[in-house]
Design a protein around this motif. Sequence first.
Motif, mmCIF file in Angstrom:
data_model
loop_
_atom_site.group_PDB
_atom_site.id
_atom_site.type_symbol
_atom_site.label_atom_id
_atom_site.label_comp_id
_atom_site.label_asym_id
_atom_site.label_seq_id
_atom_site.Cartn_x
_atom_site.Cartn_y
_atom_site.Cartn_z
ATOM 1 N N GLY A 2 0.804 -1.204 0.000
ATOM 2 C CA GLY A 2 0.000 0.000 0.000
ATOM 3 C C GLY A 2 0.839 1.256 0.000
ATOM 4 O O GLY A 2 2.003 1.250 0.350
ATOM 5 N N ARG A 3 0.221 2.338 -0.387
ATOM 6 C CA ARG A 3 0.898 3.622 -0.336
ATOM 7 C C ARG A 3 -0.055 4.632 0.287
ATOM 8 O O ARG A 3 -1.240 4.673 -0.024
ATOM 9 N N ILE A 4 0.447 5.448 1.196
ATOM 10 C CA ILE A 4 -0.386 6.464 1.825
ATOM 11 C C ILE A 4 -0.489 7.643 0.874
ATOM 12 O O ILE A 4 0.517 8.231 0.492
ATOM 13 N N VAL A 5 -1.703 7.971 0.471
ATOM 14 C CA VAL A 5 -1.874 9.062 -0.480
ATOM 15 C C VAL A 5 -2.302 10.358 0.192
ATOM 16 O O VAL A 5 -2.119 11.430 -0.357
ATOM 17 N N LYS A 6 -2.870 10.263 1.391
ATOM 18 C CA LYS A 6 -3.291 11.475 2.088
ATOM 19 C C LYS A 6 -3.084 11.289 3.586
ATOM 20 O O LYS A 6 -3.587 10.339 4.169
ATOM 21 N N GLU A 7 -2.335 12.193 4.205
ATOM 22 C CA GLU A 7 -2.158 12.139 5.648
ATOM 23 C C GLU A 7 -3.398 12.682 6.355
ATOM 24 O O GLU A 7 -3.836 12.164 7.357
ATOM 25 N N LYS A 10 -10.044 16.155 4.329
ATOM 26 C CA LYS A 10 -11.205 16.870 4.856
ATOM 27 C C LYS A 10 -12.423 15.955 4.960
ATOM 28 O O LYS A 10 -13.272 16.123 5.818
ATOM 29 N N THR A 11 -12.479 14.968 4.035
ATOM 30 C CA THR A 11 -13.621 14.055 4.044
ATOM 31 C C THR A 11 -13.646 13.213 5.307
ATOM 32 O O THR A 11 -14.694 12.951 5.888
ATOM 33 N N TRP A 12 -12.455 12.786 5.744
ATOM 34 C CA TRP A 12 -12.375 11.874 6.872
ATOM 35 C C TRP A 12 -12.100 12.582 8.194
ATOM 36 O O TRP A 12 -12.401 12.060 9.248
ATOM 37 N N GLY A 13 -11.500 13.762 8.140
ATOM 38 C CA GLY A 13 -11.229 14.486 9.368
ATOM 39 C C GLY A 13 -9.780 14.380 9.793
ATOM 40 O O GLY A 13 -9.030 13.517 9.341
ATOM 41 N N ALA A 14 -9.388 15.278 10.678
ATOM 42 C CA ALA A 14 -8.006 15.309 11.149
ATOM 43 C C ALA A 14 -7.667 14.032 11.901
ATOM 44 O O ALA A 14 -8.505 13.453 12.593
ATOM 45 N N GLY A 15 -6.416 13.613 11.758
ATOM 46 C CA GLY A 15 -5.951 12.422 12.472
ATOM 47 C C GLY A 15 -6.224 11.121 11.755
ATOM 48 O O GLY A 15 -5.848 10.053 12.240
ATOM 49 N N LYS A 17 -5.969 8.692 8.199
ATOM 50 C CA LYS A 17 -5.181 8.467 6.994
ATOM 51 C C LYS A 17 -5.973 7.607 6.025
ATOM 52 O O LYS A 17 -6.674 6.683 6.424
ATOM 53 N N GLU A 18 -5.844 7.928 4.749
ATOM 54 C CA GLU A 18 -6.446 7.100 3.709
ATOM 55 C C GLU A 18 -5.332 6.294 3.060
ATOM 56 O O GLU A 18 -4.346 6.847 2.571
ATOM 57 N N LEU A 19 -5.472 4.978 3.073
ATOM 58 C CA LEU A 19 -4.445 4.085 2.540
ATOM 59 C C LEU A 19 -5.023 3.314 1.364
ATOM 60 O O LEU A 19 -6.062 2.663 1.492
ATOM 61 N N ILE A 20 -4.377 3.427 0.200
ATOM 62 C CA ILE A 20 -4.841 2.716 -0.987
ATOM 63 C C ILE A 20 -3.903 1.549 -1.256
ATOM 64 O O ILE A 20 -2.690 1.718 -1.360
ATOM 65 N N LEU A 21 -4.478 0.349 -1.359
ATOM 66 C CA LEU A 21 -3.704 -0.867 -1.579
ATOM 67 C C LEU A 21 -4.086 -1.476 -2.919
ATOM 68 O O LEU A 21 -5.255 -1.476 -3.294
ATOM 69 N N THR A 22 -3.094 -1.973 -3.625
ATOM 70 C CA THR A 22 -3.358 -2.708 -4.866
ATOM 71 C C THR A 22 -2.745 -4.094 -4.721
ATOM 72 O O THR A 22 -1.673 -4.368 -5.251
ATOM 73 N N PRO A 23 -3.417 -4.996 -3.989
ATOM 74 C CA PRO A 23 -2.815 -6.284 -3.647
ATOM 75 C C PRO A 23 -2.697 -7.272 -4.796
ATOM 76 O O PRO A 23 -1.993 -8.259 -4.687
ATOM 77 N N THR A 24 -3.404 -7.043 -5.906
ATOM 78 C CA THR A 24 -3.287 -7.965 -7.027
ATOM 79 C C THR A 24 -1.975 -7.714 -7.742
ATOM 80 O O THR A 24 -1.793 -6.696 -8.393
ATOM 81 N N LYS A 33 -9.255 0.261 -0.438
ATOM 82 C CA LYS A 33 -9.018 1.553 0.213
ATOM 83 C C LYS A 33 -9.474 1.445 1.660
ATOM 84 O O LYS A 33 -10.604 1.036 1.928
ATOM 85 N N VAL A 34 -8.582 1.780 2.583
ATOM 86 C CA VAL A 34 -8.927 1.748 3.999
ATOM 87 C C VAL A 34 -8.653 3.110 4.614
ATOM 88 O O VAL A 34 -7.767 3.847 4.173
ATOM 89 N N VAL A 35 -9.426 3.436 5.624
ATOM 90 C CA VAL A 35 -9.230 4.665 6.383
ATOM 91 C C VAL A 35 -8.774 4.272 7.776
ATOM 92 O O VAL A 35 -9.421 3.461 8.450
ATOM 93 N N LEU A 36 -7.628 4.815 8.177
ATOM 94 C CA LEU A 36 -7.012 4.443 9.443
ATOM 95 C C LEU A 36 -7.104 5.569 10.463
ATOM 96 O O LEU A 36 -6.924 6.740 10.131
ATOM 97 N N GLU A 37 -7.362 5.175 11.692
ATOM 98 C CA GLU A 37 -7.239 6.075 12.833
ATOM 99 C C GLU A 37 -6.168 5.458 13.722
ATOM 100 O O GLU A 37 -6.432 4.522 14.468
ATOM 101 N N GLY A 38 -4.943 5.958 13.568
ATOM 102 C CA GLY A 38 -3.809 5.279 14.170
ATOM 103 C C GLY A 38 -3.580 3.977 13.428
ATOM 104 O O GLY A 38 -3.390 3.960 12.217
ATOM 105 N N LYS A 39 -3.665 2.855 14.146
ATOM 106 C CA LYS A 39 -3.548 1.544 13.516
ATOM 107 C C LYS A 39 -4.902 0.851 13.373
ATOM 108 O O LYS A 39 -4.979 -0.299 12.955
ATOM 109 N N LYS A 40 -5.965 1.556 13.693
ATOM 110 C CA LYS A 40 -7.310 0.987 13.636
ATOM 111 C C LYS A 40 -7.982 1.336 12.316
ATOM 112 O O LYS A 40 -7.991 2.495 11.892
#
Length: 222
Positions: A2-7, A10-15, A17-24, A33-40
């Motif tokens: 995966g690569r972090i594209v946005k730290e 505005k859509t998700w809020g401060a704190g 992260k949006e992580l986009i993965l291309t596992p294939t 695409k996952v949205v992380l709050e810390g490691k959650k």
Amino acid sequence: MGRIVKEKDKTWGAGLKELILTPTRIEGHLTVKVVLEGKKVVEAFTSGTMYRGIELLMQGRTLADAVFLASRVCGVCSLPHSLASVTAMERALGIVPSPAAIILRNLMTYAYLIYDHILHCCILTGPDYAPPHGVIENLKWGEGKVFLEGLKMQRKALEALAIFGGKFPHSTSIIVGGVSTDLDPQKLFAFASRLKEVKKWAMEVMIPTFEKLHEKYSSELI
């Protein structure tokens, strides 16, 4: 990986992260695409949008055509697609292959599975655990010892498969009702000798490498 594209988004809020993965690894048709709050993970989305149209190509074709068209779903895993196609047609028509044909199909499948495990572990995912992100130097892309030997060994497994399959990818010997080859003793010897070499390498090199990998990362497993 995966690569972090946005730290911060505005859509998700401060704190967050949006992580986009291309596992294939091979064709890249799946995105996660996952949205992380810390490691959650607080949100997750998947998308697979590529349409191949294999089903439309099948329409109006003969049974023989269907097997070979199905294998074109993937050049890496063409054998399972051929076997799935031919098995579906045989069940629909009430055809039972001979015991010898089933043995030959199984031998090809075993060789394929060995190839596929080497490909997955040593070539496609293994380099993720090599420097600079990991610690297993032997898995480094294009130069690691296990990576380079894995290329040779997966080829050996495919050579074994092709002895009965005719070639790989898109093996030609799988047909409705059986196979178009036979259990020739010389072919069996050539098949076994190649897989014996692969087994020796796997026991001495590949398995110890991934045992070491497991020891390193086992504390992170969920």
